[in-house]
Design a protein around this motif. Sequence first.
Motif, PDB file in Angstrom:
ATOM      1  N   GLY A  92      11.067 -18.438  14.534  1.00 60.92           N
ATOM      2  CA  GLY A  92      10.465 -18.375  13.217  1.00 60.92           C
ATOM      3  C   GLY A  92      10.440 -16.963  12.670  1.00 60.92           C
ATOM      4  O   GLY A  92      10.794 -16.008  13.358  1.00 60.92           O
ATOM      5  N   ILE A  93      10.029 -16.866  11.436  1.00 64.01           N
ATOM      6  CA  ILE A  93       9.917 -15.575  10.768  1.00 64.01           C
ATOM      7  C   ILE A  93       8.853 -15.727   9.698  1.00 64.01           C
ATOM      8  O   ILE A  93       8.783 -16.755   9.028  1.00 64.01           O
ATOM      9  CB  ILE A  93      11.277 -15.140  10.172  1.00 64.01           C
ATOM     10  N   GLY A  94       7.981 -14.738   9.580  1.00 66.26           N
ATOM     11  CA  GLY A  94       6.973 -14.845   8.538  1.00 66.26           C
ATOM     12  C   GLY A  94       5.905 -13.778   8.606  1.00 66.26           C
ATOM     13  O   GLY A  94       5.732 -13.110   9.629  1.00 66.26           O
ATOM     14  N   VAL A  95       5.185 -13.638   7.512  1.00 67.21           N
ATOM     15  CA  VAL A  95       4.078 -12.690   7.407  1.00 67.21           C
ATOM     16  C   VAL A  95       3.062 -12.959   8.515  1.00 67.21           C
ATOM     17  O   VAL A  95       2.492 -12.027   9.089  1.00 67.21           O
ATOM     18  CB  VAL A  95       3.413 -12.791   6.001  1.00 67.21           C
ATOM     19  N   GLU A  96       2.867 -14.237   8.857  1.00 64.33           N
ATOM     20  CA  GLU A  96       1.855 -14.585   9.863  1.00 64.33           C
ATOM     21  C   GLU A  96       2.137 -13.989  11.243  1.00 64.33           C
ATOM     22  O   GLU A  96       1.243 -13.866  12.066  1.00 64.33           O
ATOM     23  CB  GLU A  96       1.690 -16.111   9.980  1.00 64.33           C
ATOM     24  N   HIS A  97       3.395 -13.587  11.503  1.00 63.21           N
ATOM     25  CA  HIS A  97       3.762 -13.024  12.798  1.00 63.21           C
ATOM     26  C   HIS A  97       3.674 -11.495  12.827  1.00 63.21           C
ATOM     27  O   HIS A  97       3.797 -10.891  13.882  1.00 63.21           O
ATOM     28  CB  HIS A  97       5.193 -13.418  13.179  1.00 63.21           C
ATOM     29  N   ALA A  98       3.486 -10.876  11.680  1.00 71.59           N
ATOM     30  CA  ALA A  98       3.511  -9.412  11.586  1.00 71.59           C
ATOM     31  C   ALA A  98       2.248  -8.786  12.179  1.00 71.59           C
ATOM     32  O   ALA A  98       1.166  -9.375  12.144  1.00 71.59           O
ATOM     33  CB  ALA A  98       3.664  -8.990  10.127  1.00 71.59           C
ATOM     34  N   SER A  99       2.417  -7.588  12.691  1.00 70.69           N
ATOM     35  CA  SER A  99       1.279  -6.848  13.222  1.00 70.69           C
ATOM     36  C   SER A  99       0.416  -6.328  12.070  1.00 70.69           C
ATOM     37  O   SER A  99       0.873  -6.253  10.920  1.00 70.69           O
ATOM     38  CB  SER A  99       1.775  -5.648  14.043  1.00 70.69           C
ATOM     39  N   LYS A 100      -0.817  -5.957  12.396  1.00 69.52           N
ATOM     40  CA  LYS A 100      -1.703  -5.377  11.383  1.00 69.52           C
ATOM     41  C   LYS A 100      -1.054  -4.144  10.768  1.00 69.52           C
ATOM     42  O   LYS A 100      -1.111  -3.939   9.561  1.00 69.52           O
ATOM     43  CB  LYS A 100      -3.045  -4.988  12.012  1.00 69.52           C
ATOM     44  N   GLU A 101      -0.446  -3.328  11.615  1.00 71.17           N
ATOM     45  CA  GLU A 101       0.187  -2.091  11.146  1.00 71.17           C
ATOM     46  C   GLU A 101       1.347  -2.390  10.174  1.00 71.17           C
ATOM     47  O   GLU A 101       1.467  -1.753   9.128  1.00 71.17           O
ATOM     48  CB  GLU A 101       0.704  -1.278  12.332  1.00 71.17           C
ATOM     49  N   ALA A 102       2.184  -3.370  10.508  1.00 71.80           N
ATOM     50  CA  ALA A 102       3.316  -3.720   9.636  1.00 71.80           C
ATOM     51  C   ALA A 102       2.819  -4.235   8.283  1.00 71.80           C
ATOM     52  O   ALA A 102       3.380  -3.886   7.235  1.00 71.80           O
ATOM     53  CB  ALA A 102       4.205  -4.758  10.311  1.00 71.80           C
ATOM     54  N   ILE A 103       1.761  -5.033   8.296  1.00 77.84           N
ATOM     55  CA  ILE A 103       1.193  -5.555   7.047  1.00 77.84           C
ATOM     56  C   ILE A 103       0.613  -4.418   6.221  1.00 77.84           C
ATOM     57  O   ILE A 103       0.863  -4.310   5.015  1.00 77.84           O
ATOM     58  CB  ILE A 103       0.152  -6.655   7.329  1.00 77.84           C
ATOM     59  N   ARG A 104      -0.141  -3.539   6.861  1.00 82.52           N
ATOM     60  CA  ARG A 104      -0.730  -2.393   6.133  1.00 82.52           C
ATOM     61  C   ARG A 104       0.363  -1.504   5.542  1.00 82.52           C
ATOM     62  O   ARG A 104       0.250  -1.058   4.400  1.00 82.52           O
ATOM     63  CB  ARG A 104      -1.631  -1.582   7.061  1.00 82.52           C
ATOM     64  N   ASN A 105       1.413  -1.245   6.311  1.00 78.59           N
ATOM     65  CA  ASN A 105       2.507  -0.401   5.811  1.00 78.59           C
ATOM     66  C   ASN A 105       3.206  -1.046   4.620  1.00 78.59           C
ATOM     67  O   ASN A 105       3.534  -0.376   3.646  1.00 78.59           O
ATOM     68  CB  ASN A 105       3.512  -0.083   6.916  1.00 78.59           C
ATOM     69  N   ALA A 106       3.432  -2.353   4.700  1.00 76.72           N
ATOM     70  CA  ALA A 106       4.077  -3.057   3.585  1.00 76.72           C
ATOM     71  C   ALA A 106       3.215  -2.968   2.323  1.00 76.72           C
ATOM     72  O   ALA A 106       3.727  -2.779   1.224  1.00 76.72           O
ATOM     73  CB  ALA A 106       4.335  -4.522   3.959  1.00 76.72           C
ATOM     74  N   LEU A 107       1.905  -3.070   2.503  1.00 76.63           N
ATOM     75  CA  LEU A 107       1.007  -3.008   1.348  1.00 76.63           C
ATOM     76  C   LEU A 107       0.832  -1.585   0.821  1.00 76.63           C
ATOM     77  O   LEU A 107       0.514  -1.394  -0.351  1.00 76.63           O
ATOM     78  CB  LEU A 107      -0.340  -3.651   1.694  1.00 76.63           C
ATOM     79  N   LYS A 108       1.050  -0.592   1.660  1.00 76.66           N
ATOM     80  CA  LYS A 108       1.034   0.811   1.196  1.00 76.66           C
ATOM     81  C   LYS A 108       2.280   1.110   0.370  1.00 76.66           C
ATOM     82  O   LYS A 108       2.247   1.949  -0.519  1.00 76.66           O
ATOM     83  CB  LYS A 108       0.991   1.776   2.388  1.00 76.66           C
ATOM     84  N   ASP A 109       3.380   0.448   0.697  1.00 72.67           N
ATOM     85  CA  ASP A 109       4.669   0.709   0.047  1.00 72.67           C
ATOM     86  C   ASP A 109       4.990  -0.317  -1.041  1.00 72.67           C
ATOM     87  O   ASP A 109       6.149  -0.653  -1.253  1.00 72.67           O
ATOM     88  CB  ASP A 109       5.789   0.717   1.092  1.00 72.67           C
ATOM     89  N   VAL A 110       3.987  -0.809  -1.718  1.00 68.32           N
ATOM     90  CA  VAL A 110       4.176  -1.811  -2.765  1.00 68.32           C
ATOM     91  C   VAL A 110       5.085  -1.258  -3.858  1.00 68.32           C
ATOM     92  O   VAL A 110       4.989  -0.091  -4.232  1.00 68.32           O
ATOM     93  CB  VAL A 110       2.799  -2.223  -3.339  1.00 68.32           C
ATOM     94  N   LYS A 111       5.962  -2.114  -4.341  1.00 67.61           N
ATOM     95  CA  LYS A 111       6.894  -1.746  -5.420  1.00 67.61           C
ATOM     96  C   LYS A 111       6.472  -2.456  -6.698  1.00 67.61           C
ATOM     97  O   LYS A 111       6.058  -3.613  -6.666  1.00 67.61           O
ATOM     98  CB  LYS A 111       8.329  -2.154  -5.067  1.00 67.61           C
ATOM     99  N   GLU A 112       6.622  -1.757  -7.809  1.00 68.42           N
ATOM    100  CA  GLU A 112       6.269  -2.323  -9.101  1.00 68.42           C
ATOM    101  C   GLU A 112       7.519  -2.662  -9.886  1.00 68.42           C
ATOM    102  O   GLU A 112       8.478  -1.894  -9.893  1.00 68.42           O
ATOM    103  CB  GLU A 112       5.445  -1.296  -9.885  1.00 68.42           C
ATOM    104  N   GLU A 113       7.510  -3.805 -10.549  1.00 75.70           N
ATOM    105  CA  GLU A 113       8.648  -4.215 -11.377  1.00 75.70           C
ATOM    106  C   GLU A 113       8.695  -3.386 -12.644  1.00 75.70           C
ATOM    107  O   GLU A 113       7.684  -3.205 -13.300  1.00 75.70           O
ATOM    108  CB  GLU A 113       8.488  -5.680 -11.802  1.00 75.70           C
ATOM    109  N   MET A 114       9.881  -2.910 -12.978  1.00 73.01           N
ATOM    110  CA  MET A 114      10.088  -2.187 -14.223  1.00 73.01           C
ATOM    111  C   MET A 114      11.536  -2.434 -14.630  1.00 73.01           C
ATOM    112  O   MET A 114      12.435  -1.883 -14.038  1.00 73.01           O
ATOM    113  CB  MET A 114       9.859  -0.697 -14.050  1.00 73.01           C
ATOM    114  N   ALA A 115      11.761  -3.259 -15.621  1.00 76.72           N
ATOM    115  CA  ALA A 115      13.140  -3.604 -15.979  1.00 76.72           C
ATOM    116  C   ALA A 115      13.457  -3.342 -17.448  1.00 76.72           C
ATOM    117  O   ALA A 115      14.303  -3.987 -18.024  1.00 76.72           O
ATOM    118  CB  ALA A 115      13.413  -5.060 -15.641  1.00 76.72           C
ATOM    119  N   ASP A 116      12.783  -2.374 -18.055  1.00 77.12           N
ATOM    120  CA  ASP A 116      12.981  -2.142 -19.485  1.00 77.12           C
ATOM    121  C   ASP A 116      13.913  -0.967 -19.793  1.00 77.12           C
ATOM    122  O   ASP A 116      13.973  -0.503 -20.914  1.00 77.12           O
ATOM    123  CB  ASP A 116      11.631  -1.941 -20.177  1.00 77.12           C
ATOM    124  N   THR A 117      14.635  -0.481 -18.798  1.00 76.20           N
ATOM    125  CA  THR A 117      15.554   0.643 -19.004  1.00 76.20           C
ATOM    126  C   THR A 117      16.946   0.259 -18.501  1.00 76.20           C
ATOM    127  O   THR A 117      17.126  -0.780 -17.888  1.00 76.20           O
ATOM    128  CB  THR A 117      15.069   1.879 -18.231  1.00 76.20           C
TER     129      THR A 117
END
Length: 187
Positions: A92-117
Amino acid sequence: MKIKEIIVVEGRDDTTAIKRSVDADTIETNGSAVGDAVIEQIRLAQETRGVIIFTDPDFPGEKIRKLVAEQVPGCKHAFLAKPDARPKNGRGIGVEHASKEAIRNALKDVKEEMADTDPVILKSDLLAAGLIGGPKAKDRRERLGVLLKIGYTNGKQLEKRLHMFKITREAFAQAIEEIVREEQQND
């Protein structure tokens, strides 16, 4: 770590993994058949607190991410690398299998959508970098997604995602240099 935005996940196990890693609220899509009521909930969340889409790094997860992003513009995105989303033993593969550290890192590196250029990185750049149409293209795209923290995409989606998250030419070039360096070390 407290998250202001509401995090959109696929299911209850993902919510459990998020809540053991950070202080956050979630909305569950309950799989890829995202209903109108869930979309309305996500729209309201986007208007009031903002939304982070955090789905599994697989085909169904990407399908849900795309559907929600199309229906609710302006969402932020968090991505897990596939190795971080695999269980230590089993399948399997999924968020539910991720470590606390991997989840925190993913949430620290959040990307914002910007498609107007206009896009900065073009299809010709992707071809030149061996990211589409070559024997190593899939592996290179997967590694690029990890390095730039934008998740894995197929060749068609890559140009759009690089533009959507305003990846600079410099960041792109540095990531390609790193990929080439890694490939040379492994040869």
